[in-house]
Motif scaffolding. Structure first.
Motif, PDB file in Angstrom:
ATOM      1  N   SER A 531       0.857  -1.182   0.000  1.00 49.91           N
ATOM      2  CA  SER A 531       0.000   0.000   0.000  1.00 49.91           C
ATOM      3  C   SER A 531       0.897   1.236   0.000  1.00 49.91           C
ATOM      4  O   SER A 531       1.467   1.596   1.033  1.00 49.91           O
ATOM      5  CB  SER A 531      -0.905  -0.005   1.235  1.00 49.91           C
ATOM      6  OG  SER A 531      -1.602   1.212   1.337  1.00 49.91           O
ATOM      7  N   PHE A 532       1.033   1.864  -1.174  1.00 49.77           N
ATOM      8  CA  PHE A 532       1.979   2.982  -1.261  1.00 49.77           C
ATOM      9  C   PHE A 532       1.506   4.015  -2.289  1.00 49.77           C
ATOM     10  O   PHE A 532       0.676   3.740  -3.155  1.00 49.77           O
ATOM     11  CB  PHE A 532       3.370   2.483  -1.639  1.00 49.77           C
ATOM     12  CG  PHE A 532       3.521   2.111  -3.091  1.00 49.77           C
ATOM     13  CD1 PHE A 532       4.138   2.982  -3.984  1.00 49.77           C
ATOM     14  CD2 PHE A 532       3.039   0.898  -3.578  1.00 49.77           C
ATOM     15  CE1 PHE A 532       4.272   2.648  -5.329  1.00 49.77           C
ATOM     16  CE2 PHE A 532       3.178   0.558  -4.918  1.00 49.77           C
ATOM     17  CZ  PHE A 532       3.796   1.445  -5.797  1.00 49.77           C
ATOM     18  N   THR A 533       2.087   5.179  -2.187  1.00 53.45           N
ATOM     19  CA  THR A 533       1.919   6.241  -3.175  1.00 53.45           C
ATOM     20  C   THR A 533       3.267   6.911  -3.370  1.00 53.45           C
ATOM     21  O   THR A 533       4.208   6.663  -2.598  1.00 53.45           O
ATOM     22  CB  THR A 533       0.852   7.260  -2.733  1.00 53.45           C
ATOM     23  OG1 THR A 533       0.613   8.193  -3.795  1.00 53.45           O
ATOM     24  CG2 THR A 533       1.300   8.014  -1.477  1.00 53.45           C
ATOM     25  N   VAL A 534       3.390   7.721  -4.412  1.00 54.90           N
ATOM     26  CA  VAL A 534       4.715   8.257  -4.754  1.00 54.90           C
ATOM     27  C   VAL A 534       4.679   9.771  -4.968  1.00 54.90           C
ATOM     28  O   VAL A 534       3.660  10.346  -5.343  1.00 54.90           O
ATOM     29  CB  VAL A 534       5.273   7.586  -6.032  1.00 54.90           C
ATOM     30  CG1 VAL A 534       5.408   6.088  -5.850  1.00 54.90           C
ATOM     31  CG2 VAL A 534       4.400   7.897  -7.243  1.00 54.90           C
ATOM     32  N   SER A 540       2.516  15.557 -11.138  1.00 52.82           N
ATOM     33  CA  SER A 540       1.786  16.800 -11.397  1.00 52.82           C
ATOM     34  C   SER A 540       1.268  17.358 -10.079  1.00 52.82           C
ATOM     35  O   SER A 540       1.280  16.682  -9.045  1.00 52.82           O
ATOM     36  CB  SER A 540       0.621  16.528 -12.349  1.00 52.82           C
ATOM     37  OG  SER A 540      -0.345  15.682 -11.720  1.00 52.82           O
ATOM     38  N   ASN A 541       0.798  18.595 -10.111  1.00 51.67           N
ATOM     39  CA  ASN A 541       0.242  19.203  -8.898  1.00 51.67           C
ATOM     40  C   ASN A 541      -0.930  18.383  -8.358  1.00 51.67           C
ATOM     41  O   ASN A 541      -1.092  18.233  -7.145  1.00 51.67           O
ATOM     42  CB  ASN A 541      -0.204  20.631  -9.184  1.00 51.67           C
ATOM     43  CG  ASN A 541       0.974  21.567  -9.407  1.00 51.67           C
ATOM     44  OD1 ASN A 541       2.085  21.306  -8.934  1.00 51.67           O
ATOM     45  ND2 ASN A 541       0.742  22.659 -10.117  1.00 51.67           N
ATOM     46  N   GLN A 542      -1.733  17.854  -9.276  1.00 49.23           N
ATOM     47  CA  GLN A 542      -2.867  17.027  -8.857  1.00 49.23           C
ATOM     48  C   GLN A 542      -2.381  15.717  -8.232  1.00 49.23           C
ATOM     49  O   GLN A 542      -2.913  15.275  -7.200  1.00 49.23           O
ATOM     50  CB  GLN A 542      -3.772  16.734 -10.053  1.00 49.23           C
ATOM     51  CG  GLN A 542      -5.086  16.052  -9.689  1.00 49.23           C
ATOM     52  CD  GLN A 542      -5.993  15.883 -10.905  1.00 49.23           C
ATOM     53  OE1 GLN A 542      -5.528  15.834 -12.033  1.00 49.23           O
ATOM     54  NE2 GLN A 542      -7.293  15.790 -10.665  1.00 49.23           N
ATOM     55  N   ASP A 543      -1.364  15.112  -8.819  1.00 50.51           N
ATOM     56  CA  ASP A 543      -0.794  13.882  -8.268  1.00 50.51           C
ATOM     57  C   ASP A 543      -0.225  14.124  -6.870  1.00 50.51           C
ATOM     58  O   ASP A 543      -0.384  13.301  -5.963  1.00 50.51           O
ATOM     59  CB  ASP A 543       0.315  13.345  -9.175  1.00 50.51           C
ATOM     60  CG  ASP A 543      -0.218  12.845 -10.506  1.00 50.51           C
ATOM     61  OD1 ASP A 543      -1.411  12.492 -10.574  1.00 50.51           O
ATOM     62  OD2 ASP A 543       0.562  12.815 -11.476  1.00 50.51           O
ATOM     63  N   ILE A 544       0.424  15.254  -6.713  1.00 47.08           N
ATOM     64  CA  ILE A 544       1.034  15.585  -5.419  1.00 47.08           C
ATOM     65  C   ILE A 544      -0.042  15.747  -4.355  1.00 47.08           C
ATOM     66  O   ILE A 544       0.074  15.233  -3.239  1.00 47.08           O
ATOM     67  CB  ILE A 544       1.872  16.875  -5.544  1.00 47.08           C
ATOM     68  CG1 ILE A 544       3.073  16.634  -6.466  1.00 47.08           C
ATOM     69  CG2 ILE A 544       2.351  17.336  -4.173  1.00 47.08           C
ATOM     70  CD1 ILE A 544       3.825  17.894  -6.819  1.00 47.08           C
ATOM     71  N   SER A 545      -1.081  16.477  -4.685  1.00 44.54           N
ATOM     72  CA  SER A 545      -2.163  16.695  -3.727  1.00 44.54           C
ATOM     73  C   SER A 545      -2.800  15.374  -3.294  1.00 44.54           C
ATOM     74  O   SER A 545      -3.041  15.146  -2.103  1.00 44.54           O
ATOM     75  CB  SER A 545      -3.209  17.618  -4.340  1.00 44.54           C
ATOM     76  OG  SER A 545      -4.281  17.835  -3.463  1.00 44.54           O
ATOM     77  N   ARG A 546      -3.054  14.491  -4.246  1.00 41.39           N
ATOM     78  CA  ARG A 546      -3.676  13.209  -3.931  1.00 41.39           C
ATOM     79  C   ARG A 546      -2.761  12.339  -3.078  1.00 41.39           C
ATOM     80  O   ARG A 546      -3.201  11.693  -2.117  1.00 41.39           O
ATOM     81  CB  ARG A 546      -4.021  12.476  -5.222  1.00 41.39           C
ATOM     82  CG  ARG A 546      -5.192  13.083  -5.995  1.00 41.39           C
ATOM     83  CD  ARG A 546      -5.377  12.383  -7.324  1.00 41.39           C
ATOM     84  NE  ARG A 546      -6.531  12.903  -8.059  1.00 41.39           N
ATOM     85  CZ  ARG A 546      -6.833  12.554  -9.297  1.00 41.39           C
ATOM     86  NH1 ARG A 546      -6.064  11.677  -9.955  1.00 41.39           N
ATOM     87  NH2 ARG A 546      -7.888  13.087  -9.906  1.00 41.39           N
ATOM     88  N   ALA A 547      -1.471  12.309  -3.424  1.00 41.03           N
ATOM     89  CA  ALA A 547      -0.527  11.477  -2.688  1.00 41.03           C
ATOM     90  C   ALA A 547      -0.372  11.962  -1.246  1.00 41.03           C
ATOM     91  O   ALA A 547      -0.364  11.152  -0.305  1.00 41.03           O
ATOM     92  CB  ALA A 547       0.822  11.481  -3.391  1.00 41.03           C
TER      93      ALA A 547
END
Length: 640
Positions: A531-534, A540-547
């Protein structure tokens, strides 16, 4: 004359060299003589010059046809303005003449062989405010003390410098003077520990050194023009010792990571020119292209003090585009920006911008005669694509593919012999050392005059009290096997132990310094269905916010972070309880910051935080910046 067929480059170059052996009276002049010609021993005013670009006046402009061929318009004495009455600055006793003259005494076959075989004699010394240094000379060569050399600066540049130094603290003035004296030896210099506080001082001294170098080169050319003109008018054979040029005009190259640093370097350069009658041409265009777009707000420069670390603000404020190249030349009454490369004295560029230009033109002839190379912010360049830096170094001081209308009878013999790299002075500036920067210093610098590398002892970095820091060592006897050994130890032992712990298998950050290692670790986490995120430099800014949200809320147990992501973004992360460093970070402050992030959450106690750092003896440079010189020595001893 272009040399089109690659297979005949050598043959045609030799033909051109044979042509250069013709009588001096039939030489093709690169620079026109002024009228009337003055006496050689008379003080006069001359100025550093380069051919004008398309925006210049009609009398100084280069035709579009000449530009397409890379041809420069001849330069006259009237184009150049500087004090040429100081005899010692054009004599053999001057460091410039001694190093870049007709027959440099240090450019011997033995010295070149020693450099090629990397046989250096080293000794440690003190260099004033630069601190302790390691001085290296080609084996078997006896050199003078570089630290005792005094920099000779023309009066027109010395007075403005002294006026500015009068307003600076004593230690800053001493640092600049010690740096200038060291540079005057024309040895290579590698400053391994700069800081935001010292960067401007280094810039000012280095731009003065570069301008001084260009000035002396142009002065020698104009002196020889005078000698040839006198001989011709007297009906005598022109002198034979007038070799004073390289294959192309640019002699100084400055490599930088972002456009914002180009702004600072140009500002430092123009600070040395007399403001009373100098102007910066094309400055409006320069400010527009290298500054922020109209209406843009720099959130770093305008943030409240303490919001972002100072080193991050200094690095990323302003325009952070990493693809640019700029030609600069100094004319009679102006500093001219955006000059075409074959008509400028100095090039300021990013490694990426320079590589794109070289690949587009299919040659790097404009780098063939670089005599002074300055690389600033090397720590930032390692966070970009290091291959671009290596590409540039591999293309400097190579034999040109075209003649570019050069007068071969005026080219110095050591250029024709392909020995320019053995005399080029390279200056490297970095906030800290990495294996990449040390390797560049060891393998790509061939200056037969020697080289100097600064060295300083590191104190242990400050971290929050009470955190148990566990440095985990893995054995490795070969640096080539190190990436594989690290991965195997991490997956089989370190990560396995973490996954078995109920406490450490959640709220855990895995920090990975290398981008290649990051991809490998990410693939492994995906393979074991963790269970991980990166967070990577490509997020992207959206990826960062979600992670960040998924990790903080506990939806994801692990957060993988690359060092490049933290370098470019510098986010404060919440929800951290456990830290695993796949390797020590290059930037020591990153280690402190990550150990402080758990305390962004209320009610955290140091005993609730765990920290593991995986390392081998090849991590010495990174360990030294974290554990201190003595602490790193003890850690590395375990593997011996």
């Amino acid at each position: 004359m272009a040399i089109d067929e690659s297979s005949s480059v050598t043959t045609r170059l030799l033909t051109l060299l044979n042509v250069s052996a013709t009588k001096a009276s039939k030489r093709k002049r690169t620079f026109e003589e002024s009228k009337p010609v003055e006496k050689l021993n008379k003080k006069r005013v001359v100025q550093i010059a380069a051919p004008e670009d398309s925006t210049g006046s009609a009398s100084e402009s280069t035709s579009s046809e000449e530009k397409e061929k890379g041809v420069s318009r001849p330069q006259t004495d009237a184009d150049v303005e500087m004090d040429a009455g100081e005899d010692e600055e054009v004599s053999g006793t001057d460091p410039y003449e001694a190093h870049f003259g007709l027959s440099p005494s240090m450019l011997t076959e033995g010295a070149r062989e020693a450099v090629d075989q990397r046989s250096w004699t080293q000794r440690r010394d003190k260099c004033g405010r630069l601190g302790g240094v390691v001085e290296s000379l080609p084996e078997g060569i006896v050199g003078s003390n570089a630290m005792s050399t005094k920099h000779k600066i023309p009066e027109k540049m010395r007075e403005p410098l002294q006026a500015r130094q009068a307003k600076l603290p004593r230690e800053v003035v001493e640092l600049q003077n010690d740096l200038l004296n060291t540079l005057s030896s024309y040895r290579d210099l590698y400053v391994t520990r700069t800081s935001p506080e010292t960067q401007s001082s280094f810039r000012e001294a280095l731009t003065l050194h570069a301008l001084n170098h260009i000035t002396k080169k142009r002065r020698r050319i104009l002196k020889n023009n005078e000698r040839i003109s006198h001989a011709t008018k007297a009906g005598n054979e022109p002198p034979e010792d007038v070799q004073d040029q390289g294959f192309t005009r640019p002699s100084v190259l400055i490599l930088l990571p972002f456009r914002s640093f180009a702004l600072r370097w140009v500002s430092a350069l123009t600070a040395h020119t007399p403001s009373s009658h100098y102007q910066v041409e094309n400055n409006g265009r320069f400010q527009s292209e290298y500054g922020l777009p109209p209406g843009a707000v720099d959130k770093l420069a305008n943030a409240d003090p303490g919001t972002y670390p100072r080193d991050h603000v200094e690095m990323f404020k302003g325009n952070v585009d990493d693809s640019f190249r700029l030609g600069v030349k100094i004319t009679k009454k102006s500093v001219k920006l955006f000059a075409e490369f074959y008509g400028c004295d100095l090039i300021i560029a990013s490694p990426l911008g320079l590589r794109m230009s070289i690949e587009k033109e299919k040659n790097a002839d404009f780098l063939s005669s670089i005599e002074v190379l300055i690389v600033d912010q090397m720590d930032a360049l390692t966070m970009q694509n290091w291959e671009h830096v290596q590409f540039v170094f591999n293309n400097i001081n190579q034999m040109p593919k075209e003649s570019h209308d050069v007068d071969f009878s005026r080219i110095k013999s050591w250029y024709l012999d392909g020995h320019a790299a053995y005399l080029r002075q390279t200056v490297l500036l970095s906030a800290y050392e990495t294996p990449e920067t040390r390797s560049l210093f060891n393998q790509s610098l061939k200056n037969v005059a020697g080289r100097i590398r600064t060295e300083k002892r590191w104190a242990p970095i400050e971290v929050p009290e009470g955190i148990d820091q566990n440095f985990v060592q893995f054995d490795c006897s070969n640096p080539k096997d190190e990436p594989e050994k690290r991965f195997q130890y991490f997956t089989a032992q370190l990560l396995s132990a973490v996954m078995k712990s109920a406490v450490q298998s959640a709220n855990t950050v895995v920090f990975v310094p290398s981008s290649l290692d990051f991809i490998r670790v990410q693939n492994h986490f995906r393979k074991i269905n963790a269970s991980f995120t990166v967070l990577s430099e490509y997020s992207s800014n959206q990826d960062i916010s979600r992670a960040r949200q998924a990790f903080f809320s506990g939806t994801k147990a692990f957060l993988l972070i690359s060092e490049r992501f933290h370098f470019f973004r510098r986010y404060k992360l919440r929800g951290i309880r456990n830290l695993v460093f796949y390797g020590p970070p290059d930037h020591p402050q990153f280690y402190t910051e990550f150990l402080s992030y758990p305390f962004l959450d209320d009610g955290m106690d140091a005993s609730d935080v765990t920290c593991r750092v995986l390392y081998s003896k090849y991590d010495w440079m990174r360990l030294e910046r974290i554990a201190g010189t003595e602490g790193a020595t003890e850690l590395v001893k375990k593997s011996i």
